[in-house]
Design an enzyme around this catalytic site. Structure first.
Site: not given
Ligand code: MRU
Length: 345
Positions: A234, A244
């Site tokens: 992220d 992440n």
């Molecule tokens: O809370 P989320 O579902 O938005 O978190 C998403 C993640 O942590 C993913 O692993 C990350 O965004 C990468 S997606 C290509």
């Protein structure tokens, strides 16, 4: 080229339609957005989630705001900038959100028709997602050997990117290259992106997946002979520290213990050129209800204290390499990341 199995959003009939990821895999329903406020709420409430796709959806949100303001006779640069700040605040950790909105604001430079410029920029970002996810999936598939047993967490597929995916995209490409891989997915408590979304996407593609609870990761590495841990990201700091989904750090520590290569996947837009290290990454904390309840059923006594961080930060020293659409970035990250970021537009 692999057919896109799932689209997390579409712009049709003048409205932005978001596939409601809160109710997958039980129901396939769409949420309509007509303003920046609608899009803000959809991102905050996780109708749509996943770092890259929330950026693109927010870019459409900014266009919707311009259209609304024009109808009200109040379309000014200040109003658009205010809407961009508002959209950026929907979720704090994924840097793609502010990256995409900054790009939308830059697209206004020298343009008379702000509404049209923002629409074209959102469409451009949507097209780019397909192109870069194809590249990252192809590059990522090269590090996956025939017969590999792979552990992953959260959801890094089409639903999270609006393209082919990142880590999951690489697994999908490897499968299509007839490499007989085995995918183990952590359910990803508390939001269950692994159980609900990754398992669902793979089912659409008829790719087998074995689901485990997050606490089974160590035992699965030991007993199932995991060869690779592939995850999303992220926000990545200049030294390689990577934020992440919560649970990623424990996978990295375990991978180090079992000497299993650990690779985050991310587009260059997930790197934050303003952050020297992961210590400065702001970690979203979410509603205690996500932990205290399973659906509508309470699973802990009322009044129980909860800590619910949505992300954790894996230190660079536990990372084997970072897979991007421009190739694999290897340690020492403090040298390789700034070099790679020179390729950003
Ligand atoms: O809370 P989320 O579902 O938005 O978190 C998403 C993640 O942590 C993913 O692993 C990350 O965004 C990468 S997606 C290509």
């Amino acid at each position: 080229m692999v057919d896109l199995p799932v689209q997390p959003f579409r712009f049709k009939g003048g409205k932005l339609h978001l596939l409601d990821q809160r109710v997958l895999p039980w129901k396939k329903t769409w949420v309509k957005c007509q303003s920046a406020r609608d899009v803000f709420l959809a991102i905050r409430q996780m109708v749509v989630r996943g770092a890259p796709v929330i950026g693109t959806v927010a870019a459409y949100g900014l266009f919707l705001e311009a259209r609304k303001a024009k109808k009200e006779g109040q379309l000014t640069r200040q109003r658009i900038e205010k809407a961009a700040r508002f959209l950026k605040s929907a979720r704090p950790t994924a840097v793609n959100l502010s990256w995409a909105l900054e790009r939308s604001l830059q697209s206004l430079e020298g343009k008379e028709d702000m509404e049209q410029a923002l629409f074209e920029e959102a469409q451009r970002q949507e097209r780019e997602n397909i192109a870069w996810t194809e590249k990252i999936s192809r590059i990522g598939a090269e590090i996956i050997p025939h017969g590999a047993r792979i552990l992953t967490i959260c959801n890094t597929g089409p639903l999270a990117t609006g393209g082919y995916g990142t880590a999951l995209g690489a697994m999908i490409f490897a499968w299509n290259q007839k490499k007989k891989i085995q995918i183990f997915a952590c359910e990803t408590r508390p939001y269950l992106q692994g159980a609900r979304l990754t398992a669902w996407e793979l089912k659409q593609l008829k790719i087998p997946v074995t689901l485990i609870t997050d606490g089974m990761a160590a035992w699965t590495m030991e007993k199932k002979g995991i060869d690779l841990v592939l995850v999303g990201a992220d926000r990545i700091a200049l030294n390689g520290d990577t934020a992440n989904k919560i649970g990623t750090l424990q996978l990295a520590i375990l991978a180090h213990h079992f000497r299993i290569p650990f690779y985050p996947f991310a587009p260059l837009s997930s790197f934050d050129p303003h952050l020297a290290s992961g210590e400065e990454i702001s970690i979203e904390e979410r509603n205690p209800r996500e932990i205290l309840f399973l659906g509508n059923s309470r699973i802990a006594p009322s009044g129980t204290e909860v800590f619910n961080p949505a992300f954790d930060v894996t230190p660079a020293k536990l990372i084997t390499g970072i897979v991007t659409e421009e190739g694999l970035i290897s340690p020492p990250f403090s040298e390789s990341i700034p070099g790679a970021l020179k390729k950003l537009p």
